[in-house]
Design a protein around this motif. Sequence first.
Motif, PDB file in Angstrom:
ATOM      1  N   VAL A 150     -86.295  47.307  86.548  1.00 18.35           N
ATOM      2  CA  VAL A 150     -85.344  47.317  85.202  1.00 18.35           C
ATOM      3  C   VAL A 150     -86.252  47.322  84.038  1.00 18.35           C
ATOM      4  N   GLU A 151     -86.239  48.588  83.256  1.00 12.54           N
ATOM      5  CA  GLU A 151     -86.828  48.425  81.881  1.00 12.54           C
ATOM      6  C   GLU A 151     -85.557  48.182  80.949  1.00 12.54           C
ATOM      7  N   LEU A 152     -85.708  47.194  80.188  1.00 14.99           N
ATOM      8  CA  LEU A 152     -84.918  46.514  79.336  1.00 14.99           C
ATOM      9  C   LEU A 152     -85.562  46.324  78.078  1.00 14.99           C
ATOM     10  N   THR A 153     -84.779  46.913  76.918  1.00 11.78           N
ATOM     11  CA  THR A 153     -85.128  46.628  75.538  1.00 11.78           C
ATOM     12  C   THR A 153     -85.412  45.194  75.327  1.00 11.78           C
ATOM     13  N   LYS A 154     -85.949  44.788  74.047  1.00 16.21           N
ATOM     14  CA  LYS A 154     -86.042  43.382  73.786  1.00 16.21           C
ATOM     15  C   LYS A 154     -84.512  42.581  73.543  1.00 16.21           C
TER      16      LYS A 154
END
Length: 225
Positions: free
Chosen positions: A152-156
């Motif tokens: 999963v690519e999450l923002t900060k």
Amino acid sequence: MPKAQIVIVEDEEDILELLEYNLQKEGYETIGFLNTKSVSQVLEEEEIDLLLMDRNLPGVEGSEFVAELRRKGVQTPVIYLSAKNKESDIEEGFDRGADDYITKPFSPKEVALRVKAVLKRTKPSFSSENISYRDILMNPQSRQVTAGDLSVELTKLEFDLLATLIKNQNVVLDRDFLLEHVWGGDDIYQDKTVNVAINRLKEKIDPKKDKDYIKTVRGVGYTLC
């Protein structure tokens, strides 16, 4: 431990070099500037963990620059390093977005200790331990997140939001708590900001909608299922 990324804005080159040298010796990564011209761009493009800001700068007063960042929604923690040492100056600094205020002259050791304290308070994910819940695994060092077999690519912000939920599992977190601990408690954010972020996070960690990690407690807030 992950290396915190610190931006230093100081118009006296010898002081800037001293700060960079001592903070790098403490294990931090630093980016130094003699004025504010390129700071906004760096804050947009890089994941900056802390801003050390002089107030007497060419072109713009440092705390006015930070106040403008806050109006734009930038929540990067700030420590002022300033010769403005009256009580009214320090109060003004905190009114303009300070997380801490150090008056000149200062010792490099004091700066290092205050930096460490602010990062500990504002960046709890600076830890070597993985964060886990059910089949979710979060690595604070690499900021990699997996949910089962899914990478999963999450923002900060999404990463901090999920980490806060996991660290407070079994507790219903209301929107005010999340606004305070994830967004920094700025008045420009509203309840709907939390709702949108939660929904976006749900889509990323549970795209098939079959795991129901996050439960909405109507009229109260959110908790992990």
